[in-house]
Design a protein around this motif. Structure first.
Motif, PDB file in Angstrom:
ATOM      1  N   GLU A 125       0.835  -1.211   0.000  1.00 44.72           N
ATOM      2  CA  GLU A 125       0.000   0.000   0.000  1.00 44.72           C
ATOM      3  C   GLU A 125       0.867   1.257   0.000  1.00 44.72           C
ATOM      4  N   MET A 126       1.897   1.273   0.850  1.00 43.77           N
ATOM      5  CA  MET A 126       2.786   2.433   0.898  1.00 43.77           C
ATOM      6  C   MET A 126       3.549   2.575  -0.416  1.00 43.77           C
ATOM      7  N   ALA A 127       3.975   1.456  -0.996  1.00 43.89           N
ATOM      8  CA  ALA A 127       4.697   1.502  -2.270  1.00 43.89           C
ATOM      9  C   ALA A 127       3.826   2.121  -3.362  1.00 43.89           C
ATOM     10  N   GLN A 128       2.537   1.787  -3.380  1.00 47.18           N
ATOM     11  CA  GLN A 128       1.621   2.360  -4.369  1.00 47.18           C
ATOM     12  C   GLN A 128       1.444   3.859  -4.138  1.00 47.18           C
ATOM     13  N   GLN A 129       1.359   4.270  -2.875  1.00 49.29           N
ATOM     14  CA  GLN A 129       1.213   5.695  -2.563  1.00 49.29           C
ATOM     15  C   GLN A 129       2.433   6.471  -3.055  1.00 49.29           C
ATOM     16  N   ILE A 130       3.625   5.904  -2.827  1.00 45.78           N
ATOM     17  CA  ILE A 130       4.859   6.577  -3.254  1.00 45.78           C
ATOM     18  C   ILE A 130       4.930   6.635  -4.778  1.00 45.78           C
ATOM     19  N   ALA A 131       4.571   5.548  -5.436  1.00 47.97           N
ATOM     20  CA  ALA A 131       4.604   5.521  -6.905  1.00 47.97           C
ATOM     21  C   ALA A 131       3.671   6.570  -7.504  1.00 47.97           C
ATOM     22  N   ALA A 132       2.575   6.870  -6.818  1.00 46.26           N
ATOM     23  CA  ALA A 132       1.599   7.844  -7.319  1.00 46.26           C
ATOM     24  C   ALA A 132       2.039   9.291  -7.096  1.00 46.26           C
ATOM     25  N   MET A 133       3.069   9.517  -6.301  1.00 43.82           N
ATOM     26  CA  MET A 133       3.533  10.883  -6.038  1.00 43.82           C
ATOM     27  C   MET A 133       4.116  11.473  -7.319  1.00 43.82           C
ATOM     28  N   THR A 134       4.009  12.790  -7.451  1.00 45.30           N
ATOM     29  CA  THR A 134       4.384  13.429  -8.711  1.00 45.30           C
ATOM     30  C   THR A 134       5.820  13.951  -8.762  1.00 45.30           C
ATOM     31  N   THR A 135       6.418  14.299  -7.625  1.00 41.88           N
ATOM     32  CA  THR A 135       7.781  14.831  -7.683  1.00 41.88           C
ATOM     33  C   THR A 135       8.767  13.857  -7.055  1.00 41.88           C
ATOM     34  N   GLU A 136       9.995  13.920  -7.539  1.00 44.03           N
ATOM     35  CA  GLU A 136      11.049  13.061  -6.997  1.00 44.03           C
ATOM     36  C   GLU A 136      11.329  13.409  -5.532  1.00 44.03           C
ATOM     37  N   GLU A 137      11.201  14.693  -5.194  1.00 42.54           N
ATOM     38  CA  GLU A 137      11.422  15.124  -3.806  1.00 42.54           C
ATOM     39  C   GLU A 137      10.407  14.460  -2.873  1.00 42.54           C
ATOM     40  N   GLN A 141      11.358  11.765   0.082  1.00 41.87           N
ATOM     41  CA  GLN A 141      10.960  11.997   1.472  1.00 41.87           C
ATOM     42  C   GLN A 141      10.115  10.845   1.996  1.00 41.87           C
ATOM     43  N   ALA A 142       9.225  10.321   1.165  1.00 41.65           N
ATOM     44  CA  ALA A 142       8.376   9.208   1.590  1.00 41.65           C
ATOM     45  C   ALA A 142       9.206   7.938   1.797  1.00 41.65           C
ATOM     46  N   LEU A 143      10.175   7.704   0.915  1.00 40.40           N
ATOM     47  CA  LEU A 143      11.047   6.529   1.094  1.00 40.40           C
ATOM     48  C   LEU A 143      11.845   6.654   2.389  1.00 40.40           C
ATOM     49  N   GLU A 144      12.305   7.872   2.684  1.00 40.46           N
ATOM     50  CA  GLU A 144      13.056   8.097   3.928  1.00 40.46           C
ATOM     51  C   GLU A 144      12.177   7.828   5.136  1.00 40.46           C
ATOM     52  N   ALA A 145      10.936   8.294   5.084  1.00 42.85           N
ATOM     53  CA  ALA A 145      10.004   8.053   6.193  1.00 42.85           C
ATOM     54  C   ALA A 145       9.713   6.562   6.342  1.00 42.85           C
ATOM     55  N   ALA A 146       9.688   5.841   5.232  1.00 42.71           N
ATOM     56  CA  ALA A 146       9.417   4.396   5.274  1.00 42.71           C
ATOM     57  C   ALA A 146      10.536   3.637   5.986  1.00 42.71           C
ATOM     58  N   ARG A 147      11.750   4.196   6.016  1.00 38.82           N
ATOM     59  CA  ARG A 147      12.878   3.533   6.682  1.00 38.82           C
ATOM     60  C   ARG A 147      12.586   3.256   8.148  1.00 38.82           C
ATOM     61  N   GLU A 148      11.800   4.132   8.781  1.00 32.14           N
ATOM     62  CA  GLU A 148      11.487   3.957  10.201  1.00 32.14           C
ATOM     63  C   GLU A 148      10.700   2.671  10.439  1.00 32.14           C
ATOM     64  N   ASN A 149       9.933   2.243   9.460  1.00 34.86           N
ATOM     65  CA  ASN A 149       9.128   1.033   9.593  1.00 34.86           C
ATOM     66  C   ASN A 149       9.874  -0.220   9.156  1.00 34.86           C
ATOM     67  N   LEU A 150      11.090  -0.063   8.694  1.00 31.75           N
ATOM     68  CA  LEU A 150      11.808  -1.206   8.136  1.00 31.75           C
ATOM     69  C   LEU A 150      12.084  -2.323   9.139  1.00 31.75           C
ATOM     70  N   PRO A 151      12.619  -2.061  10.347  1.00 32.21           N
ATOM     71  CA  PRO A 151      12.896  -3.185  11.254  1.00 32.21           C
ATOM     72  C   PRO A 151      11.667  -4.046  11.564  1.00 32.21           C
ATOM     73  N   PRO A 152      10.501  -3.469  11.912  1.00 27.27           N
ATOM     74  CA  PRO A 152       9.346  -4.332  12.146  1.00 27.27           C
ATOM     75  C   PRO A 152       8.941  -5.097  10.886  1.00 27.27           C
ATOM     76  N   ALA A 153       9.062  -4.440   9.737  1.00 29.49           N
ATOM     77  CA  ALA A 153       8.691  -5.104   8.490  1.00 29.49           C
ATOM     78  C   ALA A 153       9.643  -6.254   8.176  1.00 29.49           C
ATOM     79  N   LEU A 154      10.919  -6.072   8.469  1.00 33.01           N
ATOM     80  CA  LEU A 154      11.879  -7.163   8.232  1.00 33.01           C
ATOM     81  C   LEU A 154      11.597  -8.342   9.162  1.00 33.01           C
ATOM     82  N   ARG A 155      11.216  -8.048  10.393  1.00 30.44           N
ATOM     83  CA  ARG A 155      10.848  -9.141  11.300  1.00 30.44           C
ATOM     84  C   ARG A 155       9.637  -9.886  10.747  1.00 30.44           C
TER      85      ARG A 155
END
Length: 167
Positions: A125-137, A141-155
């Motif tokens: 769902e988050m990947a689709q939201q990011i893909a729909a964004m219009t600017t690279e900036e 920023q969204a990919l950077e924010a997603a990093r915070e969720n990475l450890p729980p997602a990796l578990r």
């Protein structure tokens, strides 16, 4: 290159800011020889090289390229991100590698594509939201924010892999 995207690209000797204490030596501290020769190099945790670099900077250590006898090139597994253990090579092999791999933006694109693939697997769902964004900036920023969720997602991914292996 966007600052958030640059953090996704591993620090190498070629792209390190040699005036930044956290990067000055970080490129050399991403992996260490194992006490077990059969294991080769062991990767450091992603946050450790910058902290070690800063400490060594404060202790007065500075890299002198005229004294360098080994160079690092990326390992064979870019898909594992910061755990891709670099290879230590002589200058001749490094120069051959460098002649082929000169575009750091292509490297950034490769790392971004890897991050997007991982995110699509871990949080579609988050990947689709990011893909729909219009600017690279916005995307960076969204990919950077997603990093915070990475450890729980990796578990969660590891749990799914274990479950899959037992079925």
């Amino acid at each position: 290159m966007n600052a958030a995207l640059r953090r996704a690209v591993p620090i190498t000797q070629d792209n390190a800011d040699m005036d930044d204490p956290k990067q000055h030596l970080a490129w050399a501290l991403g992996a260490f020889p194992s006490p077990n020769p059969q294991m080769g190099m062991v990767p450091a945790l992603p946050t450790v090289p910058g902290m070690q670099s800063e400490l060594l900077w404060e202790l007065g250590f500075r890299h002198d390229p005229t004294e360098q006898t080994k160079w690092l090139i990326p390992g064979d597994h870019p898909e594992v991100g910061s755990f891709n253990v670099p290879k230590r090579v002589d200058r001749e092999e490094y120069e051959r590698w460098r002649a082929v791999h000169t575009d750091t933006d292509a490297s950034a694109d490769q790392w971004r594509a890897t991050a997007e693939r991982l995110l699509a697997q871990l949080n579609p769902e988050m990947a689709q939201q990011i893909a729909a964004m219009t600017t690279e900036e916005q995307k960076a920023q969204a990919l950077e924010a997603a990093r915070e969720n990475l450890p729980p997602a990796l578990r969660r991914l590891a749990d799914l892999k274990r479950k899959e292996a037992t079925e």
